[in-house]
Design an enzyme around this catalytic site. Structure first.
Site, short mmCIF file in Angstrom:
data_model
loop_
_atom_site.label_atom_id
_atom_site.label_comp_id
_atom_site.label_asym_id
_atom_site.label_seq_id
_atom_site.Cartn_x
_atom_site.Cartn_y
_atom_site.Cartn_z
N ASP A 67 0.81 -1.21 0.00
CA ASP A 67 0.00 0.00 0.00
C ASP A 67 0.85 1.27 0.00
O ASP A 67 2.07 1.22 0.20
CB ASP A 67 -0.97 0.01 1.20
CG ASP A 67 -0.33 -0.49 2.49
OD1 ASP A 67 0.91 -0.52 2.58
OD2 ASP A 67 -1.07 -0.86 3.41
N ASN A 136 -7.41 -2.64 14.35
CA ASN A 136 -8.80 -2.93 13.99
C ASN A 136 -8.91 -4.15 13.08
O ASN A 136 -9.95 -4.39 12.50
CB ASN A 136 -9.44 -1.70 13.32
CG ASN A 136 -8.72 -1.31 12.03
OD1 ASN A 136 -7.82 -2.01 11.58
ND2 ASN A 136 -9.11 -0.19 11.44
N HIS A 138 -7.18 -4.65 10.29
CA HIS A 138 -6.95 -4.44 8.86
C HIS A 138 -5.69 -5.15 8.40
O HIS A 138 -4.76 -5.38 9.17
CB HIS A 138 -6.95 -2.94 8.47
CG HIS A 138 -5.76 -2.15 8.89
ND1 HIS A 138 -5.84 -0.80 9.22
CD2 HIS A 138 -4.44 -2.45 9.02
CE1 HIS A 138 -4.64 -0.34 9.51
NE2 HIS A 138 -3.77 -1.33 9.41
N GLU A 143 -9.69 -1.90 5.27
CA GLU A 143 -10.27 -1.51 6.54
C GLU A 143 -11.57 -2.28 6.81
O GLU A 143 -12.21 -2.76 5.88
CB GLU A 143 -10.58 0.00 6.52
CG GLU A 143 -9.34 0.89 6.38
CD GLU A 143 -8.58 1.06 7.69
OE1 GLU A 143 -8.39 0.08 8.42
OE2 GLU A 143 -8.15 2.20 7.96
C1 F6R Z 1 1.51 -1.46 6.15
C2 F6R Z 1 0.16 -1.96 6.26
C3 F6R Z 1 -0.60 -1.95 7.53
C4 F6R Z 1 0.25 -2.23 8.76
C5 F6R Z 1 -0.61 -2.20 10.02
C6 F6R Z 1 0.20 -2.43 11.28
O1 F6R Z 1 2.01 -1.62 4.84
O2 F6R Z 1 -0.35 -2.35 5.27
O3 F6R Z 1 -1.62 -2.92 7.44
O4 F6R Z 1 0.86 -3.47 8.62
O5 F6R Z 1 -1.26 -0.98 10.12
O6 F6R Z 1 1.07 -1.37 11.44
P1 F6R Z 1 2.17 -1.36 12.61
O7 F6R Z 1 3.12 -2.46 12.28
O8 F6R Z 1 2.80 -0.01 12.53
O9 F6R Z 1 1.44 -1.61 13.87
#
Ligand code: F6R
Length: 248
Positions: A67, A136, A138, A143
């Site tokens: 992403d 959450n 995701h 989301e």
């Molecule tokens: C990042 C992504 C997100 C993160 C997720 C966890 O490329 O796609 O899904 O993996 O938000 O983020 P952290 O590791 O910062 O808790």
């Protein structure tokens, strides 16, 4: 789902790096699906060290990232392209032209998403897809919502994600409100999926992904339908599963 229970962030990172390194050794020209965020940083450091020591190589690897924030340039220090350069690509022997991150500045974001999907399809999908987990539930920036979206798409970030990511920006107002993300189709088409999670604030998400109902209200729950998922998590992230008596 195979679950590695690791003591802390350090051992979680080493274990995750070992799973990725094993893929590189098994298939030096593999397609790696990569993630950003704070969780994989330690694993990327291990991989960079092992690459410098000549133990592994990314020379023939193709990478596709999950992403990118819509509206951020590759040079912006909070863009995911910048993150990947700083945390992995600048420290290993991957060819720059073999790395892909969605273009957050694309004039036509829908077209960029369609092309990104077509590119991943043309590679035959990822051999190994690395995922972090949002609080959450995701995965990528898929989301919680009313349906699972298959294709790469533009997404409105939820308030929970904006709040979680505000720590990287000067203020919550600076966090982009939209992102381009791989859909669950590409993620589920990966041959193997590696999920990393660390810390007590991920315990609910980990529990829901492993044991909850398969529902778009927790996008990661769809991984229960994938035949080869490896979850590498530390004790804090697994705490709700262990409290519920799930055998690990
Ligand atoms: C990042 C992504 C997100 C993160 C997720 C966890 O490329 O796609 O899904 O993996 O938000 O983020 P952290 O590791 O910062 O808790």
């Amino acid at each position: 789902m195979f679950i590695y229970r690791e003591k802390d962030y350090g051992s979680m990172s080493r274990r995750a790096a070992q799973v990725i390194a094993a893929e590189l050794i098994r298939n030096p020209s593999c397609v790696l699906g990569l993630a950003t965020g704070s969780t994989p940083v330690g694993a990327y450091q291990c991989l960079a060290d092992w690459c410098k020591q000549g133990l592994i190589s990314f020379k023939d690897v193709l990478s596709v990232n999950l992403d990118e924030y819509k509206g951020l340039s590759p040079e912006h220090d909070q863009s995911y392209r910048y993150f990947m350069q700083q945390n992995l690509f600048n420290h290993v022997d991957i060819r720059p032209e073999n790395t892909r991150v969605p273009n957050g500045l694309a004039a036509d974001p829908q077209e960029e998403c369609a092309q990104y999907d077509a590119y991943i399809r043309s590679l035959g999908y990822a051999d190994l897809q690395l995922l972090g987990l949002g609080r959450n539930g995701h995965i990528g920036f898929n989301e919680p919502g009313g349906s699972f979206i298959k294709e790469t798409h533009v997404v409105d970030l939820t308030q929970s994600t904006i709040d979680a990511n505000a720590r990287f920006f000067a203020s919550a107002d600076d966090v982009p409100r939209q992102a381009l993300t791989m859909g669950v189709g590409c993620i589920m088409a990966a041959r193997r999926v590696l999920v990393v999670a660390s810390g007590a604030d991920k315990a609910d998400a980990v529990y829901n992904v492993v044991c909850g109902p398969i529902a778009p209200s927790c996008p990661g729950s769809i991984l229960q339908l994938h035949k080869d998922v490896v979850l590498v998590a530390d004790e804090a992230a697994l705490s709700k599963l262990t409290a519920a008596g799930v055998a690990l």
